[in-house]
Every structure is written in C-alpha cells, then in structure tokens.
Design a protein around this motif. Sequence first.
Motif, PDB file in Angstrom:
ATOM      1  N   GLN A 176      -1.153  -4.910  -0.910  1.00  0.00           N
ATOM      2  CA  GLN A 176      -2.272  -4.365  -1.680  1.00  0.00           C
ATOM      3  C   GLN A 176      -3.351  -5.427  -1.916  1.00  0.00           C
ATOM      4  OE1 GLN A 176      -0.330  -2.979  -5.288  1.00  0.00           O
ATOM      5  NE2 GLN A 176      -0.886  -0.860  -4.793  1.00  0.00           N
ATOM      6  N   SER A 177      -4.596  -4.966  -1.846  1.00  0.00           N
ATOM      7  CA  SER A 177      -5.713  -5.824  -2.257  1.00  0.00           C
ATOM      8  C   SER A 177      -5.887  -5.694  -3.769  1.00  0.00           C
ATOM      9  CB  SER A 177      -6.994  -5.381  -1.548  1.00  0.00           C
ATOM     10  OG  SER A 177      -7.348  -4.067  -1.961  1.00  0.00           O
ATOM     11  N   LEU A 178      -6.742  -6.529  -4.335  1.00  0.00           N
ATOM     12  CA  LEU A 178      -7.039  -6.428  -5.768  1.00  0.00           C
ATOM     13  C   LEU A 178      -7.596  -5.050  -6.092  1.00  0.00           C
ATOM     14  CD1 LEU A 178      -7.258  -7.660  -8.568  1.00  0.00           C
ATOM     15  CD2 LEU A 178      -9.502  -8.596  -7.903  1.00  0.00           C
ATOM     16  N   LYS A 179      -8.455  -4.522  -5.218  1.00  0.00           N
ATOM     17  CA  LYS A 179      -9.043  -3.196  -5.411  1.00  0.00           C
ATOM     18  C   LYS A 179      -7.944  -2.134  -5.443  1.00  0.00           C
ATOM     19  CE  LYS A 179     -12.524  -0.094  -3.404  1.00  0.00           C
ATOM     20  NZ  LYS A 179     -13.492   0.082  -2.300  1.00  0.00           N
ATOM     21  N   ASP A 180      -6.968  -2.262  -4.524  1.00  0.00           N
ATOM     22  CA  ASP A 180      -5.849  -1.309  -4.496  1.00  0.00           C
ATOM     23  C   ASP A 180      -5.051  -1.363  -5.798  1.00  0.00           C
ATOM     24  OD1 ASP A 180      -6.374  -0.438  -1.868  1.00  0.00           O
ATOM     25  OD2 ASP A 180      -5.231  -2.114  -1.019  1.00  0.00           O
ATOM     26  N   LYS A 181      -4.846  -2.559  -6.320  1.00  0.00           N
ATOM     27  CA  LYS A 181      -4.069  -2.712  -7.552  1.00  0.00           C
ATOM     28  C   LYS A 181      -4.789  -2.091  -8.750  1.00  0.00           C
ATOM     29  CE  LYS A 181      -1.555  -6.851  -6.127  1.00  0.00           C
ATOM     30  NZ  LYS A 181      -1.283  -8.279  -6.384  1.00  0.00           N
ATOM     31  N   ILE A 182      -6.130  -2.254  -8.777  1.00  0.00           N
ATOM     32  CA  ILE A 182      -6.904  -1.653  -9.866  1.00  0.00           C
ATOM     33  C   ILE A 182      -6.821  -0.139  -9.793  1.00  0.00           C
ATOM     34  CG2 ILE A 182      -9.256  -1.335 -10.763  1.00  0.00           C
ATOM     35  CD1 ILE A 182      -9.795  -4.249  -9.892  1.00  0.00           C
ATOM     36  N   LYS A 183      -6.940   0.411  -8.587  1.00  0.00           N
ATOM     37  CA  LYS A 183      -6.821   1.863  -8.408  1.00  0.00           C
ATOM     38  C   LYS A 183      -5.450   2.355  -8.858  1.00  0.00           C
ATOM     39  CE  LYS A 183     -10.061   2.714  -4.598  1.00  0.00           C
ATOM     40  NZ  LYS A 183     -10.174   3.184  -3.192  1.00  0.00           N
ATOM     41  N   ASP A 184      -4.434   1.588  -8.526  1.00  0.00           N
ATOM     42  CA  ASP A 184      -3.084   1.954  -8.943  1.00  0.00           C
ATOM     43  C   ASP A 184      -2.962   1.950 -10.465  1.00  0.00           C
ATOM     44  OD1 ASP A 184      -1.777   2.593  -6.663  1.00  0.00           O
ATOM     45  OD2 ASP A 184      -0.541   0.786  -6.558  1.00  0.00           O
ATOM     46  N   LYS A 225       0.827  -1.205   0.000  1.00  0.00           N
ATOM     47  CA  LYS A 225       0.000   0.000   0.000  1.00  0.00           C
ATOM     48  C   LYS A 225       0.863   1.256   0.000  1.00  0.00           C
ATOM     49  CE  LYS A 225      -4.271  -1.867   1.916  1.00  0.00           C
ATOM     50  NZ  LYS A 225      -5.348  -1.696   2.903  1.00  0.00           N
TER      51      LYS A 225
END
Length: 371
Positions: free
Chosen positions: A357-365, A287
């Motif tokens: 990172q979660s999957l959601k965090d990776k998509i946001k990135d 994160k």
Amino acid sequence: MYKRGICIILVCIMMTLTLSYGNEDLKSIQIGGESAIVMDVETGRVLYEKNIYKKLPMASTTKIITALLAIENISLDKKVKINAQAEGVEGSSIYLRAGEEVKAIDLIYGLMLRSGNDSATAIAYEISGSIEDFAELMNKRAKEIGAKNTNFVNPHGLHDDNHYTTAYDLGLITREALKNPVFKEVVRTKFWTADKDGYKHFANKNNILDICDGGDGVKTGYTRRSGRCLVASATRNDMQLIAITFNDYDWFNTTKMLLDESFNIYKPYTLFDEKQIITKTRVLDGKKKEVSLKPFKSSIIPMDKEEDKKLLTVIDMPKALHAPIEKGQRIGKMTTYLYGKIINTTYLIANESIEKQSLKDKIKDFFGIGQ
C-alpha cells in the motif's frame, strides 16, 4: 518476524497407527533374489521389500551414480581425453583408446547402455583425477541422497569386499538420478550412435525396455560374486516405479513381476493439484488483505483402494505476511503422512502478486473510502 501457525487438514482422521506399511498381497510375493525392493520415484514410498537393508555387492548398478556424477560435473558436449588408465579395463568395455577424445555424452551412453568399465574409469579420471578421489566423491553424493549403508571404492562395480550397497540405498540413488532429465533419457534409450564417424553404436542391454509395459530403465549388473543384479523402472498412469533385485538368477522376470503387481495394486492418487487453492493467509500493508496459496506442484502418490482413509496432511505457514508479495513466492509447507510416516512434502506458494500500500492507499483504508 511473524509467528507461524500450524493448520491441520484432515484428509481422514487417523485414529490408530497401522503397523503394516504396504499391501498384504504384494508383501506376500516370494522371489528368488537375495534382496529386493519396489520404490515410487515421486515419493520414495517403499511398496515391496525383502532384506532391503542387507549390505551386498551390486556390480555394474554402481554406474547409476557414476552417470549421475558425470551429468552433474561435465559439460555434455565436452570432448574428454581418455586417460591411459581407462584403456583395457577388465570386463565389459566400449574399447576406448588412451589419448583419444570422446564426447562426455557418448561416454555416458557407453556407460549405461553397454556397461563400459573403461567409460566409467575415463569419467572418474576426468572428474576427479583418480579412482580414489572419485570414489570419495561418489560416497559424498550418496550420503547427500540419504544412502547411509553404501560404500563405493570404484566407478564401475568390479568386485571389492568394501564396495557394497543395500536395495534401499540403491533405490534412493536411482530415484535421485531419475529426477535428472538427461539421466532419464539415457537409460530409456534403446540404441545410440556416438558422434564420431564410424565410431560406436550402443545397444541397450536392459531387456526391461522390451518385456515390461512402460519399461524405461535402468541398469543391469553382474559379477561372479554379486550374482545377477538389476535396477528396473517403468512408468504407467503418471507413476514411475523402481524395482531392484540382487543376486537373482531370474532378474528380468522378477523385476517385471514386481512392477506388474505393484501397478495392479497401487493406483495414482492425486493428493494435490498445482492449480488447487489450498488455503489463504492475511496480508499486512497490502493492496489486498489476503493471498491465496496453492501447491508448488501437483502431487501424485501410489495408493491402494483403502489407503486414502489413512492420510493426514499438516500445513505449516505464517499467520500473516507483509506486502509486497510476488506470485510464486514460497510461503509455507505441506507435509502428508500415511500410517504415521511422511509420504509427501510440497511447498505452498502465492497464487498472485500483491503490491504494498502507498500512503494514499492507507488513508483511503483509514477513512473507508472506496469500500
């Protein structure tokens, strides 16, 4: 696995290696002892030396490793039943009787404050069952510490031609012992009353506690063959130094002088502070994209006024890390050299925790959302 990177911090670029290792004023001191050393407890740095690798008998300074092994291998509150072989051992004594029960901590105080040969014997039998097996344990522990030119055959130091050490080895053993808080407390104690009604009162024989500023240990020793041997220590300005002299009729004055002169010449130099951020490294799948690294502990070393210009610190750490990372996690290592010799090593640890990172965090990135 990630490749490790070597990062060099030049505290000062060392253009040439100086052949001498230590202050010339201190090196010029002449003493009457057959062998002597001054060593820094924190780093193991040798500040003064005279015949430090000469093998010599060391009398009751032997009891430094006996005490360390007692602390490491016996519960301090345990009541030790005194083996018959411990009663009436020749030389200094705390007058133990076969079959009586004495707390281990009282045996250790009797060993170090009054130099009880009977206490040393009782400890040996309690831990190993015999003098021979305990001597084997002593030698094993000494080798672990790095004392390669030492051989023990008994726990007390009564003379034997095969019982010897060097000033350097004894410094290493004492340094290791002083890192143990129980040992450190025992040897700086001036007076101890054993936990038994009217049993024993132990006054410390080591005059360094009284005559030397900051004196806090360690052990006297004497036989006719060894002469007067003394391991002394003192702490001033967050530095603890050990001074050792062998076969020295003026043992207390010698070690006091060596300690005083060493503290006059060498001052505490803060190499690294435990709160100091040293560097950062990349974090993958975290994160946060990087983590700050700091020393595991503060490093204070003895330095004279010119030596800080000759320091070199090398950092060994990974180029990148995978999340998650826990605060305090060991990440790398720092090694500091003076005159081309290692003077300090400490670990680098993470200054903070970083979640994966979660999957959601990776998509946001990926889409740059929230940046």
